[in-house]
Write a protein that holds these residues in place. Structure first.
Motif, PDB file in Angstrom:
ATOM      1  N   SER A 134       1.320  -1.300   0.354  1.00 34.16           N
ATOM      2  CA  SER A 134      -0.567  -0.359  -0.063  1.00 34.16           C
ATOM      3  C   SER A 134       1.348   1.396  -0.119  1.00 34.16           C
ATOM      4  CB  SER A 134      -1.016   0.043   1.688  1.00 34.16           C
ATOM      5  OG  SER A 134      -0.134   0.022   2.567  1.00 34.16           O
ATOM      6  N   ASN A 135       1.703   1.149   0.587  1.00 35.32           N
ATOM      7  CA  ASN A 135       3.110   2.309   0.833  1.00 35.32           C
ATOM      8  C   ASN A 135       3.943   2.566  -0.944  1.00 35.32           C
ATOM      9  OD1 ASN A 135       2.462   4.027   2.658  1.00 35.32           O
ATOM     10  ND2 ASN A 135       1.503   1.908   3.360  1.00 35.32           N
ATOM     11  N   VAL A 136       4.666   1.756  -1.088  1.00 35.50           N
ATOM     12  CA  VAL A 136       5.582   1.072  -1.597  1.00 35.50           C
ATOM     13  C   VAL A 136       5.674   0.492  -3.301  1.00 35.50           C
ATOM     14  CG1 VAL A 136       7.731   0.079  -1.986  1.00 35.50           C
ATOM     15  CG2 VAL A 136       7.287   0.955   0.001  1.00 35.50           C
ATOM     16  N   LYS A 137       4.885  -0.195  -3.149  1.00 36.44           N
ATOM     17  CA  LYS A 137       4.789  -0.347  -4.406  1.00 36.44           C
ATOM     18  C   LYS A 137       3.798   0.555  -5.049  1.00 36.44           C
ATOM     19  CE  LYS A 137       4.154  -5.439  -5.748  1.00 36.44           C
ATOM     20  NZ  LYS A 137       3.631  -6.402  -6.007  1.00 36.44           N
ATOM     21  N   PRO A 138       2.261   1.098  -4.748  1.00 38.21           N
ATOM     22  CA  PRO A 138       1.725   1.833  -5.969  1.00 38.21           C
ATOM     23  C   PRO A 138       2.981   3.406  -6.233  1.00 38.21           C
ATOM     24  CG  PRO A 138       0.136   2.104  -3.609  1.00 38.21           C
ATOM     25  CD  PRO A 138       1.894   0.812  -3.702  1.00 38.21           C
ATOM     26  N   VAL A 139       4.086   3.848  -5.418  1.00 39.28           N
ATOM     27  CA  VAL A 139       5.128   4.469  -5.962  1.00 39.28           C
ATOM     28  C   VAL A 139       5.690   4.040  -7.144  1.00 39.28           C
ATOM     29  CG1 VAL A 139       6.854   6.087  -5.423  1.00 39.28           C
ATOM     30  CG2 VAL A 139       5.020   5.481  -3.875  1.00 39.28           C
ATOM     31  N   LEU A 140       5.718   2.737  -6.527  1.00 31.08           N
ATOM     32  CA  LEU A 140       6.736   2.110  -8.649  1.00 31.08           C
ATOM     33  C   LEU A 140       6.460   2.309  -8.824  1.00 31.08           C
ATOM     34  CD1 LEU A 140       9.546   0.151  -8.617  1.00 31.08           C
ATOM     35  CD2 LEU A 140       8.295  -1.375  -7.869  1.00 31.08           C
ATOM     36  N   LEU A 141       4.215   1.759  -9.690  1.00 35.34           N
ATOM     37  CA  LEU A 141       4.288   0.934 -10.663  1.00 35.34           C
ATOM     38  C   LEU A 141       2.820   2.226 -11.095  1.00 35.34           C
ATOM     39  CD1 LEU A 141       3.401  -2.419  -9.756  1.00 35.34           C
ATOM     40  CD2 LEU A 141       5.238  -1.263 -11.089  1.00 35.34           C
ATOM     41  N   TYR A 142       3.466   3.421 -10.454  1.00 41.25           N
ATOM     42  CA  TYR A 142       2.659   4.813 -11.272  1.00 41.25           C
ATOM     43  C   TYR A 142       2.637   4.570 -12.439  1.00 41.25           C
ATOM     44  CZ  TYR A 142       0.877   8.888 -11.424  1.00 41.25           C
ATOM     45  OH  TYR A 142       0.457  10.393 -11.900  1.00 41.25           O
ATOM     46  N   ALA A 143       0.845   4.819 -12.874  1.00 42.68           N
ATOM     47  CA  ALA A 143       0.995   5.063 -14.492  1.00 42.68           C
ATOM     48  C   ALA A 143       1.767   3.777 -15.629  1.00 42.68           C
ATOM     49  CB  ALA A 143       1.742   5.966 -14.688  1.00 42.68           C
TER      50      ALA A 143
END
Length: 233
Positions: free
Chosen positions: A91-100
């Protein structure tokens, strides 16, 4: 006012042919010339003139690494369960990594870079450090994580389905079906995001127009996506 807006406006030609590369005219607004660039940041993503995602992926990994490092006290805490740590990671790292990532033209090299970063994070969360070793398959099973190529592919197709359910006048929907006019240059066809979409759809003998109709039924479209093998060039 207008000068500030012009300063924020950039001109970029995406994938120009060798014949038109040097003939692109400057864009004037009033007495101001719009700056010509080779890449720029739009809605948090780095857009490059060659349509490649390598600059954006590099930036995503850098930002995700910073997010992961800021939570170091969470990963090393003996009072938190592994399950909770993985929830925080998702919820805190993967969304940053896979944004767009839905619009990335992924390659084997880019996918490998992302997977290496994720593997490093998962090993840290599980407390597995050198010289300890673990097979990647065991690591994914232990942490209940998907292979990055599959996760990016599913996100891409879920986004396609969402876009195809929009009104016919929606620009994003129209862009999926848009075809460049004119003759293609000689040589091997360039692999693009659209090419991978068409090839993956062909696995189930589907064309884009057929997929547009299929997308209106969410259950059938999910079955279609679950059966796909995602192409990474």
């Amino acid at each position: 006012g207008l000068e500030i807006k012009i300063a924020k406006t950039k001109l970029m030609s995406i994938n120009p042919s060798r014949h038109t590369r040097g003939s692109i005219q400057a864009l004037h607004i009033g007495n101001k010339v719009v700056e010509k660039v080779e890449k720029f940041v739009y809605l948090g993503s780095i857009i490059s003139k060659d349509g490649d995602a390598k600059d954006d992926v590099r930036n995503r990994i850098r930002l995700a690494n910073a997010a992961f490092g800021s939570l170091r006290h969470v990963w090393t805490s003996p009072r938190l369960s592994r399950r909770l740590k993985l929830k925080i990671f998702n919820s805190n790292v993967k969304p940053v990594l896979l944004y767009a990532c839905e619009t990335w033209k992924v390659t084997k090299a880019l996918t490998q870079r992302i997977q290496v970063f994720v593997n490093k994070c998962l090993r840290a969360i599980c407390g597995i450090y050198y010289p300890q070793t673990i097979r990647n398959t065991e690591l994914y099973a232990m942490t209940k994580q998907q292979i990055i190529a599959d996760e990016v592919g599913k996100r891409k197709w879920n986004w396609i389905g969402h876009t195809l359910r929009k009104d016919h006048t929606d620009i994003a929907r129209q862009a999926i079906f848009w075809n460049v006019q004119g003759n293609r240059t000689r040589g091997r066809r360039r692999i693009t995001w659209r090419t991978t979409v068409e090839r993956e759809a062909e696995q189930q003998n589907k064309k884009l127009q057929e997929i547009a109709a299929l997308a209106q039924n969410r259950v059938r479209f999910k079955c279609f996506v679950d059966a796909l093998r995602f192409i990474v060039e």
